[in-house]
Write a protein that holds these residues in place. Structure first.
Motif, PDB file in Angstrom:
ATOM      1  N   LYS A 170     -55.826  14.948 -34.407  1.00 52.24           N
ATOM      2  CA  LYS A 170     -54.593  14.258 -34.771  1.00 52.24           C
ATOM      3  C   LYS A 170     -53.516  14.444 -33.704  1.00 52.24           C
ATOM      4  CE  LYS A 170     -55.303  14.657 -39.795  1.00 52.24           C
ATOM      5  NZ  LYS A 170     -54.749  15.185 -41.077  1.00 52.24           N
ATOM      6  N   ALA A 171     -53.424  15.658 -33.164  1.00 59.89           N
ATOM      7  CA  ALA A 171     -52.369  15.955 -32.183  1.00 59.89           C
ATOM      8  C   ALA A 171     -52.601  15.212 -30.874  1.00 59.89           C
ATOM      9  CB  ALA A 171     -52.296  17.461 -31.936  1.00 59.89           C
ATOM     10  N   ILE A 172     -53.867  15.037 -30.501  1.00 55.73           N
ATOM     11  CA  ILE A 172     -54.206  14.338 -29.262  1.00 55.73           C
ATOM     12  C   ILE A 172     -55.035  13.115 -29.639  1.00 55.73           C
ATOM     13  CG2 ILE A 172     -55.295  14.502 -26.993  1.00 55.73           C
ATOM     14  CD1 ILE A 172     -54.929  17.467 -27.056  1.00 55.73           C
ATOM     15  N   LYS A 173     -54.664  11.950 -29.116  1.00 55.68           N
ATOM     16  CA  LYS A 173     -55.369  10.724 -29.422  1.00 55.68           C
ATOM     17  C   LYS A 173     -56.793  10.774 -28.879  1.00 55.68           C
ATOM     18  CE  LYS A 173     -51.236   7.785 -29.373  1.00 55.68           C
ATOM     19  NZ  LYS A 173     -50.581   6.605 -28.738  1.00 55.68           N
ATOM     20  N   THR A 174     -57.680  10.065 -29.556  1.00 56.25           N
ATOM     21  CA  THR A 174     -59.074  10.020 -29.127  1.00 56.25           C
ATOM     22  C   THR A 174     -59.191   9.475 -27.707  1.00 56.25           C
ATOM     23  OG1 THR A 174     -59.828   9.719 -31.412  1.00 56.25           O
ATOM     24  CG2 THR A 174     -61.355   9.085 -29.667  1.00 56.25           C
ATOM     25  N   GLU A 175     -58.399   8.452 -27.387  1.00 56.19           N
ATOM     26  CA  GLU A 175     -58.463   7.871 -26.042  1.00 56.19           C
ATOM     27  C   GLU A 175     -58.095   8.905 -24.980  1.00 56.19           C
ATOM     28  OE1 GLU A 175     -56.856   6.646 -28.580  1.00 56.19           O
ATOM     29  OE2 GLU A 175     -58.007   4.835 -29.093  1.00 56.19           O
ATOM     30  N   ASP A 176     -57.083   9.736 -25.272  1.00 57.63           N
ATOM     31  CA  ASP A 176     -56.666  10.742 -24.306  1.00 57.63           C
ATOM     32  C   ASP A 176     -57.740  11.819 -24.146  1.00 57.63           C
ATOM     33  OD1 ASP A 176     -54.291   9.385 -24.016  1.00 57.63           O
ATOM     34  OD2 ASP A 176     -53.240  10.585 -25.518  1.00 57.63           O
ATOM     35  N   LEU A 177     -58.392  12.188 -25.244  1.00 52.98           N
ATOM     36  CA  LEU A 177     -59.471  13.176 -25.150  1.00 52.98           C
ATOM     37  C   LEU A 177     -60.638  12.628 -24.334  1.00 52.98           C
ATOM     38  CD1 LEU A 177     -59.529  14.589 -28.795  1.00 52.98           C
ATOM     39  CD2 LEU A 177     -58.637  15.718 -26.763  1.00 52.98           C
ATOM     40  N   LEU A 178     -60.994  11.365 -24.576  1.00 52.99           N
ATOM     41  CA  LEU A 178     -62.092  10.767 -23.823  1.00 52.99           C
ATOM     42  C   LEU A 178     -61.734  10.628 -22.346  1.00 52.99           C
ATOM     43  CD1 LEU A 178     -63.275   8.003 -26.328  1.00 52.99           C
ATOM     44  CD2 LEU A 178     -64.384  10.181 -25.817  1.00 52.99           C
ATOM     45  N   ASP A 179     -60.461  10.306 -22.061  1.00 55.48           N
ATOM     46  CA  ASP A 179     -60.036  10.222 -20.655  1.00 55.48           C
ATOM     47  C   ASP A 179     -60.150  11.584 -19.981  1.00 55.48           C
ATOM     48  OD1 ASP A 179     -59.537   7.557 -20.924  1.00 55.48           O
ATOM     49  OD2 ASP A 179     -57.377   7.794 -21.258  1.00 55.48           O
TER      50      ASP A 179
END
Length: 520
Positions: A100-109
């Motif tokens: 929730k704190a970090i978006k999925t897109e940012d984690l994948l990036d």
């Protein structure tokens, strides 16, 4: 002993040569996703070469080094080299849940930056890398108790789906910030300079007590600037310790500083190549003066002022660097500005990108920097400002790359992003004496990309009809004289509303010219 070892080696080579063969073809078995050409390109030998047992081992090693195979076997079928492989699966999908704190897109990036992405070859060590990479992103946000679990799901056609479950944990909050070595300003004053704050029940909603490494780095730079701008030239941050409590939620920060002595400016000198600019004009731009307390901010501002003036005079590649030399046996410092004006740069070409609707001519007439003239930083920025004022573009950026193979030419490239320049509106109203009122209006400020504007308005009520049309050409002449005209028609039937016993039809028009009095 030496003779025995030589005999063993001789027998080994003899055995290897006895099994050697010349291969005239290659057959690859077990391929699913990887092409045979990829395997052929990895072989260190060519058709027609002699192959020994040792050469076969080299082939196996070369194929393993590609990282595409879990298993490789090499044999022969007559004069055919047979290679049997087991491919490693590819990553078909990375599914992340619980974040929730970090978006999925940012984690994948973040995983992609570490070399882990959909379509890449899956290795067992990949799971460890994924968990480590995600945990690193959460640690950077101060979530030290975050947990990552991974699962691999096999899919048809030698593919895998990686499922990642994230337990984000809690954000670590700062319980104490201790500054050691400061005698000139107390801890409270210095902590006010920092973005990181201590936990507070009153201001919990600000979340500025949540630790992050990036914020701490920024705060240390703020402390350094505070001292350097007040004359403490030898100020240093000796060390920094960040301690995490056993509960993984409380953070304790200790910053050790060495303040040093306070310095004043003894002299200010200028050195370097100033070209055709007099030294007096450059010296007038310097904010640091003899007798003042040294300030790095004043020195940096002076550098920027010098470079800006040189850039306006055509020296686009000019540089100004301030350096300090501590005088012997005292608390004073000499400041010397090294100026390198370089060669005067000229503009070879001005180009525009991104103007999909607006004509180049509309942009070019706003230019205050001319092609073939010397490059002026002020003129280039002023041209950018004029493009922004048009209102046709959401964003305007400019780049000035040097022309390859030259030392005194640049190109000026403006990149714009178009935005809607027109509007349609409608109105509906009712009045007791007039009745129902209906209106429509169309405004376009960039007609067909020409930069001209038109306005069409229609209004109708029970006793009146009105039509208005106006047009404006802001560049009727090349020097900015504008021309506009408008026409209108109004039909009124006052008898319809028992206002009067007559009706009128009115029409007219106007033409106007404008001349710009200033560039602002």
């Amino acid at each position: 002993m030496s003779r025995f070892r030589n005999l063993v080696l001789l027998l080994a080579f003899a055995f290897a040569d006895a099994n050697a063969f010349v291969f005239n073809d290659v057959r690859v078995e077990g391929l699913q996703r990887i092409s045979a050409g990829t395997v052929f390109g990895s072989l260190p030998y060519n058709v027609g070469d002699d192959l020994s047992e040792l050469d076969l081992r080299f082939i196996i090693r070369a194929l393993f080094e590609t990282g595409s195979f879990d298993n490789v076997q090499v044999g022969r079928d007559g004069d055919v080299l047979v290679i049997a492989v087991t491919e490693r699966p590819t990553i078909d999908e990375i599914e992340i849940e619980g974040n929730k704190a970090i978006k999925t897109e940012d984690l994948l990036d973040g995983l992609s930056d570490s070399g882990l992405a959909v379509g890449q070859i899956f290795k067992k060590v990949t799971l460890e890398h994924i968990a480590t990479g995600l945990e690193r992103q959460y640690v950077s946000q101060g979530r030290y108790d975050a947990g990552i679990s991974t699962d691999v799901i096999r899919l048809p056609r030698n593919r895998v789906r990686i499922k990642v479950d994230v337990d984000e944990g809690n954000v670590s909050s700062i319980k104490h910030i201790n500054i050691v070595g400061n005698t000139l300003w107390d801890d409270e004053t210095l902590r006010e300079l920092m973005e990181l704050k201590l936990s507070s029940l009153l201001f919990f909603w600000k979340k500025d007590d949540q630790y992050s490494k990036e914020k701490l780095t920024s705060d240390l730079e703020a402390l350094e600037s505070w001292y350097l701008d007040r004359g403490y030239l030898n100020f240093t941050i000796d060390s920094t310790q960040v301690s995490i409590a056993p509960n993984m939620e409380d953070v304790y920060i200790t910053v050790n500083v060495i303040e040093g002595e306070k310095f004043t400016v003894s002299s200010v000198d200028i050195a370097g190549e100033l070209q055709d600019l007099p030294e007096e004009s450059i010296r007038s731009l310097i904010l640091s003066q003899a007798g003042q307390v040294f300030s790095r901010q004043l020195m940096t501002s002076s550098e920027e002022r010098i470079e800006r003036i040189l850039g306006n005079a055509g020296y686009t590649f000019a540089s100004a660097t301030g350096q300090t030399v501590i005088d012997e046996g005292g608390d004073t410092v000499s400041v010397k500005f090294f100026v390198d004006a370089g060669k005067r740069a000229y503009v070879r070409r001005i180009t525009f990108r991104g103007n999909t609707a607006t004509h180049d001519e509309v942009l070019r007439r706003e230019m205050r920097q001319m092609e073939a003239g010397w490059a002026s930083t002020a003129a280039i920025e002023h041209s950018k400002l004029r493009l922004e004022r048009l209102g046709f573009f959401k964003e305007v950026n400019v780049e000035t790359p040097p022309v390859p193979g030259t030392e005194d030419q640049i190109d000026v490239n403006y990149t714009v992003e178009e935005q809607p320049s027109g509007a349609i509106s409608a109105s509906l109203g009712f009045a007791g004496d007039i009745g129902l009122i209906v209106g429509a209006n169309y405004q376009e400020n960039n007609v067909f990309g020409t930069g001209n504007s038109i306005n069409i308005a229609i209004n109708r009520s029970d006793f009146q009809k009105a039509f208005n049309f106006s047009f404006l050409d802001p560049y009727y002449t090349v020097d900015g004289v504008s021309r506009g005209y408008s026409v209108f028609f109004r039909e009124s039937d006052f008898e319809e509303r028992n206002i009067a016993r007559f009706s009128t039809d009115t029409f007219g028009g106007s033409i106007n010219f404008g001349y710009p009095l200033s560039e602002i």
